[in-house]
Scaffold this motif. Structure first.
Motif: not given
Length: 304
Positions: A158-162
């Motif tokens: 997940e981009p946001s979590l990364f």
């Protein structure tokens, strides 16, 4: 010196094998090979050595961010990077991985969930080796290293979590390193990008349900504000977290075999302990039937 040629007629291949055993042919071959050995110079002269081009092994070096892949002629820097010769006497090229990143911990394929930036390998390495450590409260008895083996694979989906994890890693790196300016990282810009990514994911996931990765992103963004930001922003993210967990059906519905639930409760308990704030998940435990977990501010501020 004139050479006498003798023509041999061969009708079948097997006839040639039989003729090769004849004494006349075998002696002729032996004489020819011996003359070749006699005419071969024992060693090259100085003049020949001067004309012969110098042959050096080629080494391959990868820059810190892996973006400058180049080859260069020259001897190997030291014995540790020299590759042994193959059975055929050919020296293999050596690949030099940046020592600060620990070699095999660098992802040569750049398989990150966001577009590549030069600072990503360094921050990923810093997070995995210095922050995602064994924490008994989160691992639970009988387990070790769940932040690396279970949590981080979710981070990579997940981009946001990364982005949140990179923001945490960058902020922690800047707080413990004297030469943090070399990272060339704008933490304020990264924070804004992270918040925008979370809001973007929320817009698309609210209709179909909130994923574990998005719950984790909101929770870790709250922990970032508790450690490096303001309690006002922490409160905003925690309110969003309680809503996201409610949409999932409560803490027991969170995935990773209970690890995500423990991460959420861990953040809530430690932030409340450090800042004297109220709990957003009062009475929540790491697992049903367990006692309330004790805060661990040392691990909370320095890891996870």
């Amino acid at each position: 010196m004139a050479m006498d040629f003798v023509f041999i007629n061969v009708r079948e291949p097997k006839d040639a094998l039989q003729l090769a055993k004849e004494p006349e042919i075998r002696s002729h071959v032996a004489r020819y090979q011996w003359k070749q050995i006699e005419n071969r110079p024992s060693h090259p002269t100085r003049k020949e050595n001067a004309k012969a081009p110098e042959k050096r092994p080629r080494s391959t070096c990868i820059d810190l961010d892996g973006s400058d892949l180049q080859t260069r002629d020259g001897p190997f820097p030291d014995a540790t990077t020299t590759q042994p010769a193959t059975p055929f006497g050919v020296v293999q090229a050596a690949i030099s991985i940046p020592p600060p990143l620990g070699g095999i911990r660098v992802d040569p394929f750049r398989s990150y969930p966001i577009s590549f930036r030069p600072f990503l390998p360094q921050l990923v390495d810093h997070y995995l080796m210095g922050m995602a450590v064994d924490i008994p409260e989160l691992d639970q008895p009988g387990n070790r290293g769940l932040l690396r083996t279970s949590w981080f694979p979710l981070v990579m989906t997940e981009p946001s979590l990364f982005l949140v994890i990179m923001l945490l890693a960058g902020s922690h790196y800047a707080s413990v390193q004297d030469q943090s300016a070399n990272l060339k990282l704008d933490l304020l810009r990264l924070r804004c990008e992270t918040v925008n990514a979370i809001n973007h994911s929320l817009q698309f996931q609210q209709k179909d349900g909130v994923s574990d990765a998005l719950v984790g992103a909101i929770a870790k963004m709250a922990s970032y504000e508790a450690m490096f930001g303001s309690m006002e922003n922490y409160s905003v993210h925690m309110h969003g977290l309680t809503r996201a967990v409610g949409l999932r059906g409560g803490l027991p519905s969170l995935g990773l075999n209970g690890l995500l639930r423990r991460i959420v409760v861990w953040i809530d308990r430690n932030a409340a302990f450090l800042h004297g704030s109220s709990l957003y998940f009062p009475g929540a435990t790491f697992a049903p039937g367990q006692a309330l977990p004790d805060p661990n501010p040392g691990h909370f501020l320095g890891a996870s």
